[in-house]
Motif scaffolding. Structure first.
Motif, PDB file in Angstrom:
ATOM      1  N   ASN A 105       0.806  -1.226   0.000  1.00  0.00           N
ATOM      2  CA  ASN A 105       0.000   0.000   0.000  1.00  0.00           C
ATOM      3  C   ASN A 105       0.835   1.271   0.000  1.00  0.00           C
ATOM      4  O   ASN A 105       0.322   2.354   0.346  1.00  0.00           O
ATOM      5  N   TYR A 106       2.098   1.148  -0.400  1.00  0.00           N
ATOM      6  CA  TYR A 106       2.980   2.308  -0.341  1.00  0.00           C
ATOM      7  C   TYR A 106       3.720   2.542  -1.663  1.00  0.00           C
ATOM      8  O   TYR A 106       4.084   1.595  -2.359  1.00  0.00           O
ATOM      9  N   ALA A 107       3.913   3.812  -1.960  1.00  0.00           N
ATOM     10  CA  ALA A 107       4.733   4.211  -3.101  1.00  0.00           C
ATOM     11  C   ALA A 107       5.958   4.932  -2.553  1.00  0.00           C
ATOM     12  O   ALA A 107       5.828   5.930  -1.833  1.00  0.00           O
ATOM     13  N   ASP A 108       7.132   4.398  -2.858  1.00  0.00           N
ATOM     14  CA  ASP A 108       8.373   5.069  -2.472  1.00  0.00           C
ATOM     15  C   ASP A 108       8.841   5.891  -3.658  1.00  0.00           C
ATOM     16  O   ASP A 108       9.064   5.359  -4.754  1.00  0.00           O
ATOM     17  N   ASN A 118       7.821   8.355   1.349  1.00  0.00           N
ATOM     18  CA  ASN A 118       6.982   7.169   1.432  1.00  0.00           C
ATOM     19  C   ASN A 118       5.518   7.603   1.484  1.00  0.00           C
ATOM     20  O   ASN A 118       5.087   8.245   2.444  1.00  0.00           O
ATOM     21  N   ILE A 119       4.765   7.255   0.435  1.00  0.00           N
ATOM     22  CA  ILE A 119       3.390   7.710   0.285  1.00  0.00           C
ATOM     23  C   ILE A 119       2.423   6.540   0.477  1.00  0.00           C
ATOM     24  O   ILE A 119       2.556   5.503  -0.183  1.00  0.00           O
ATOM     25  N   ALA A 149      14.541  -1.142   1.407  1.00  0.00           N
ATOM     26  CA  ALA A 149      14.526  -0.261   0.242  1.00  0.00           C
ATOM     27  C   ALA A 149      15.977   0.016  -0.148  1.00  0.00           C
ATOM     28  O   ALA A 149      16.799   0.392   0.710  1.00  0.00           O
ATOM     29  N   TYR A 150      16.284  -0.187  -1.412  1.00  0.00           N
ATOM     30  CA  TYR A 150      17.632   0.039  -1.932  1.00  0.00           C
ATOM     31  C   TYR A 150      17.596   1.326  -2.746  1.00  0.00           C
ATOM     32  O   TYR A 150      16.897   1.415  -3.750  1.00  0.00           O
ATOM     33  N   VAL A 151      18.349   2.308  -2.277  1.00  0.00           N
ATOM     34  CA  VAL A 151      18.263   3.653  -2.827  1.00  0.00           C
ATOM     35  C   VAL A 151      19.527   3.980  -3.623  1.00  0.00           C
ATOM     36  O   VAL A 151      20.647   3.841  -3.116  1.00  0.00           O
ATOM     37  N   ALA A 152      19.317   4.392  -4.876  1.00  0.00           N
ATOM     38  CA  ALA A 152      20.436   4.827  -5.715  1.00  0.00           C
ATOM     39  C   ALA A 152      20.608   6.329  -5.530  1.00  0.00           C
ATOM     40  O   ALA A 152      19.765   7.126  -5.983  1.00  0.00           O
TER      41      ALA A 152
END
Length: 252
Positions: A105-108, A118-119, A149-152
């Motif tokens: 239920n989330y959009a990163d 985090n929405i 979460a893997y963040v570039a």
């Protein structure tokens, strides 16, 4: 690999997401284009949605297309009828929405200078931000799997966040080699590895079996500037700017 057909959209194709018989295209200033690819040799546009800003990325989940729309933030489009897509919700993020990843239920949302947002999209008509994480660099992409979460981050490398609590993300590890060029543009996680499109070096493969201590196990220096990567089975497909698509075997 052989090209079987091509389709010219009216704008600049920046991203594509394939779901079923449709390709959902982030077409820059020309918004979202929906292409019927049921006959690969004869693709046809069947619907589109014009946005106020440039669409940089698209992610499809169920009957919704989620758009990263630059300075306008997150757009949620109902695609239950692909011929007549309709916006049902949006969230104006504070930064510049460049990429996004849906998980439950989330959009990163990758927000450049404004980090990761985090929405909560459990109610698509009324998305709301529940947390943000500022990595003090420039967030270009994000990939979420399991509790991580893997963040570039273009300037700070690959950051690994524990997102088991969506309201309180916490960094638990990072990979940012000292004294060498590392410029992550995109990341795709498969199993115990993060495949990174490194603008300067090409394809970098990071062992993430221990999220608190990731390390590079190999790389392939593509001829130009690696922008994006998608992994299928034993192969990584890298969008390498003017050098086209490079297909790299990453497993025996």
């Amino acid at each position: 690999p052989q090209e079987v057909c091509e389709y010219h959209t009216p704008g600049s194709v920046l991203d594509v997401f394939v779901s079923g018989y449709y390709a959902y295209v982030a077409d820059g200033d020309s918004g979202l284009r929906i292409i019927d690819i049921s006959i690969p040799s004869s693709p046809q546009e069947i619907g589109y949605y014009l946005t106020t800003d440039s669409v940089l990325s698209v992610f499809v989940s169920g009957t919704y297309a989620y758009l990263a729309e630059g300075s306008s933030g997150l757009r949620i489009i109902d695609i239950s009828n692909p011929s007549y897509p309709e916006e049902i919700g949006y969230y104006d993020t504070p930064g510049y929405a460049q990429n996004l990843y849906m998980s439950g239920n989330y959009a990163d949302v990758a927000e450049g200078d404004f980090g990761l947002r985090n929405i909560d999209i459990s109610t698509p008509s009324s998305p709301r931000e529940v947390a943000h994480y500022n990595v003090l660099g420039y967030v270009k992409d994000v990939f979420v799997t399991g509790n991580y979460a893997y963040v570039a981050d273009v300037f700070k490398g690959i950051r690994i966040l524990d997102v088991s609590d969506p309201y309180s993300p916490e960094e638990i590890g990072y990979y940012n080699p000292v004294g060498s060029y590392f410029c992550p543009q995109d990341v795709f996680v498969t199993g115990d590895y993060a495949c990174v499109a490194d603008g300067l070096k090409g394809l970098s493969i990071i062992d993430i079996s221990d999220p608190s201590s990731p390390w590079e196990v190999g790389y392939y220096d593509t001829p130009h500037y690696a922008h994006s990567v998608f992994v299928s089975g034993n192969y990584a497909c890298v969008a390498d700017e003017i050098a086209g698509v490079r297909i790299i075997k990453i497993a025996p």
